[in-house]
Design an enzyme around this catalytic site. Structure first.
Site, mmCIF file in Angstrom:
data_model
loop_
_atom_site.group_PDB
_atom_site.id
_atom_site.type_symbol
_atom_site.label_atom_id
_atom_site.label_comp_id
_atom_site.label_asym_id
_atom_site.label_seq_id
_atom_site.Cartn_x
_atom_site.Cartn_y
_atom_site.Cartn_z
ATOM 1 C CB CYS A 382 33.998 36.777 31.097
ATOM 2 S SG CYS A 382 33.472 35.148 30.523
ATOM 3 C CG HIS A 508 37.912 36.698 28.334
ATOM 4 N ND1 HIS A 508 38.202 36.958 29.649
ATOM 5 C CD2 HIS A 508 37.059 35.657 28.337
ATOM 6 C CE1 HIS A 508 37.557 36.090 30.424
ATOM 7 N NE2 HIS A 508 36.846 35.294 29.642
ATOM 8 C CD GLU A 510 40.419 39.764 29.195
ATOM 9 O OE1 GLU A 510 39.527 40.361 28.561
ATOM 10 O OE2 GLU A 510 40.184 38.842 29.992
HETATM 11 N N1 GLN Z 1 32.071 31.619 35.317
HETATM 12 C C1 GLN Z 1 31.489 32.238 34.179
HETATM 13 C C2 GLN Z 1 31.114 31.225 33.104
HETATM 14 O O1 GLN Z 1 31.628 30.138 33.095
HETATM 15 C C3 GLN Z 1 32.410 33.321 33.612
HETATM 16 C C4 GLN Z 1 33.731 32.826 33.139
HETATM 17 C C5 GLN Z 1 34.764 33.922 32.980
HETATM 18 O O2 GLN Z 1 34.649 34.994 33.564
HETATM 19 N N2 GLN Z 1 35.803 33.664 32.205
HETATM 20 O O3 GLN Z 1 30.326 31.520 32.258
#
Ligand code: GLN
Length: 539
Positions: A382, A508, A510
């Site tokens: 992410c 994600h 995970e």
């Molecule tokens: N801050 C970033 C976004 O909003 C990544 C979010 C995250 O890592 N879950 O796109």
């Protein structure tokens, strides 16, 4: 028609005793007996969900496939049982009040004074029974967050009291407490447990089973004493001794017949004890793995709970590669051009962690650069993926001011930009791109080979995305967009094919790695780190 049974798990004496793991273990053991189960958590705080909570306060925010931001215990439930949770598996006091107040405004209670009892407690009861009524579950296990005695927990406990009365033999309460060891006296103390059970009894709940968390083996005399003082059968007092890994807990519980005791309390047949074959094989493999692979987690939170699912996914992947993953926390706020070599060099692989906001960003960029230039296996998740992209834009494509519009709204090279449908959002809670979306993997990419199929589905939690205006620029220069959302063309995965393992995912992975179904990306990443450790880049 399934005759659903309800198991309530409460906790006393202190928090962090492992109620989530005990709930997940009970779920696992009943599932192994062929029952259909679900586990839900009721949290006594006023936030609607933990999405807006700081990880220092509350650890990781877990995301369900249907897009709910939830408590991290739901991650344990899924990792243990492999059963997906939903937005209905995590309810907070905030959500209960929101729903009651909405009903009041609609006029549903016209003429009535709205009170904690019965309106809030009725709403809690309705939610506690909801999953059991809608689906064919043999067991609904409900974990109550917090500790008995907290003011906030009272309505939940009152709801359990009423439900236990209404459901009769279809409901049991398992209470988890702590038995401290006083080193100076050389004694284990049961008094806190007695007090906690008294507190529960004073609220009208008689626990049926007690699970005693302890750092020292409890004698049968001690267990009998607790049983005696607390109106519980001696066989219904079970110890939960510290274990080398949380995955041992179901076995320890089964050895003490926790599942059989629960079944007996519910007037259900006990039958044969299931073998838990695949689970035991996983643990055997885990015990046999002695060699260590070192993985650095570059992130701004220096606590394990903030990256819980990443730790667990790595550790599962280690076992399936017959290695022990040693995860090292590398604080991205402390990484500098001077120390980055030293900090990262010793690692066999690097995870660049998810996150929000500017803090610690520079360290993540330095880590991405070092890993790219030294061909160190690197997994960006992410925000981690977004950092890989920004670093590449700055140092390879030559856009020195490249950035994400999250960090710098005015950057002329917004290689990461706010998503179209996020532009006009003003409320921060629950409004990100959340939950499972499909992603199509590009033929010939490394990720396509790793997953072994074209279409995957992964969970998301973000507002920003790869800016497609730059796509060609990146691809011409060696970073390819290897996974795309088939409907809206959002870039979900980037990779650098010329490196041994340099992959960033906007989603994600995970959140969906479980003990018996480890995630392919984590498996392959750890494998690449092992190869790197042993001097073979695997290219
Ligand atoms: N801050 C970033 C976004 O909003 C990544 C979010 C995250 O890592 N879950 O796109």
């Amino acid at each position: 028609m399934v005759d659903t049974k309800y198991i309530f798990v409460t906790g006393g004496v202190a928090s962090s005793l492992g109620k989530g793991i005990i709930s997940a273990s009970i779920g696992k053991l009943l599932q192994a007996r062929g029952y259909n189960i679900t586990i839900q958590k009721f949290d006594p705080y006023l936030n609607i969900d933990p999405g807006t909570l700081n990880p220092y306060e509350h650890g990781e925010c877990y995301v369900t496939d249907d897009g709910q931001e939830t408590d991290l215990d739901l991650g344990h439930y899924e990792r243990f049982t492999g059963v997906q949770t939903t937005r209905n598996n995590n309810v907070t006091t905030g959500r209960i009040y929101q729903s009651v107040i909405e009903k009041e405004r609609r006029g549903d209670y016209l003429g009535k004074t709205i009170q904690v009892i019965p309106h809030i407690t009725d709403e809690i009861k309705r939610d506690m029974l909801y999953l059991g009524k809608r689906n064919h579950y043999d067991f609904v296990i409900t974990e109550i967050g917090g500790t008995v005695g907290d003011i906030e927990s009272l309505p939940f406990l009152e709801a359990i009291r009423q439900l236990k009365w209404e459901l009769g033999h279809k409901a049991v309460c398992v209470h988890l407490t702590y038995v401290p060891y006083l080193a100076a006296a050389g004694e284990l103390k049961t008094k806190p447990t007695q007090h906690s059970v008294k507190e529960l009894q004073s609220l009208g709940i008689q626990p049926d089973v007690l699970v005693l968390r302890t750092e020292h083996e409890l004698s049968s005399t001690l267990k009998k004493k607790v049983a005696n003082f607390c109106n519980v059968a001696p066989e219904a007092v079970v110890q939960s001794l510290d274990q080398p890994t949380i995955y041992e807990v179901p076995l320890r519980m089964q050895e003490q017949e926790l599942d059989a005791t629960i079944l007996r309390k519910l007037d259900m047949p006990v039958g044969e004890t299931p073998g838990l074959g695949p689970w035991r094989s996983f643990l055997n493999r885990r015990h046999q793995a002695t060699e260590i692979v070192n993985i650095g987690l570059v992130g701004k939170y220096d606590l394990q709970d903030a990256y819980k699912s990443i730790f667990e996914s790595l550790s599962q992947a280690g076992t399936y590669n017959d290695y022990k993953v040693k995860a090292h926390f590398i604080n991205s706020e402390k990484l500098t051009a001077e120390n980055v070599d030293k900090e990262i060099e010793a690692m066999d692989g690097i995870v660049i962690c998810p996150g929000f906001g500017q803090r610690g960003m520079d360290g993540k960029l330095l880590a991405a650069q070092y890993c790219r230039e030294h061909d160190k296996p690197t997994f960006g998740i992410c925000l981690g993926m977004q950092m890989m992209v920004i670093e590449y834009a700055r140092n390879v494509l030559g856009y020195a001011d490249a950035n994400s519009s999250e960090m710098d709204q005015k950057t002329p090279h917004n290689v990461i930009d706010i998503m179209e449908d996020q532009k006009n959002i003003t409320n921060l809670g629950g409004t990100m791109r959340l939950g499972g979306y499909e992603c199509s993997l590009i033929e010939g990419s490394k990720v396509r080979e790793i997953y072994g199929r074209e279409i995957i589905r992964e969970r998301h939690r973000h507002r920003y995305e790869f800016n497609n205006d730059y796509r060609q620029d990146f691809e011409k220069n060696g970073m390819i967009c290897a996974g795309m959302n088939p409907e809206c063309d959002l870039v979900e995965i980037v990779e650098i094919p010329s490196l041994s393992w340099y992959i960033g995912t906007q989603f994600h992975p995970e959140y969906s790695s479980t003990v018996l179904k480890p995630h392919p990306l984590f498996l392959d990443f750890v494998k690449a780190a092992i190869l790197a450790k042993n001097g073979n880049s695997g290219k």
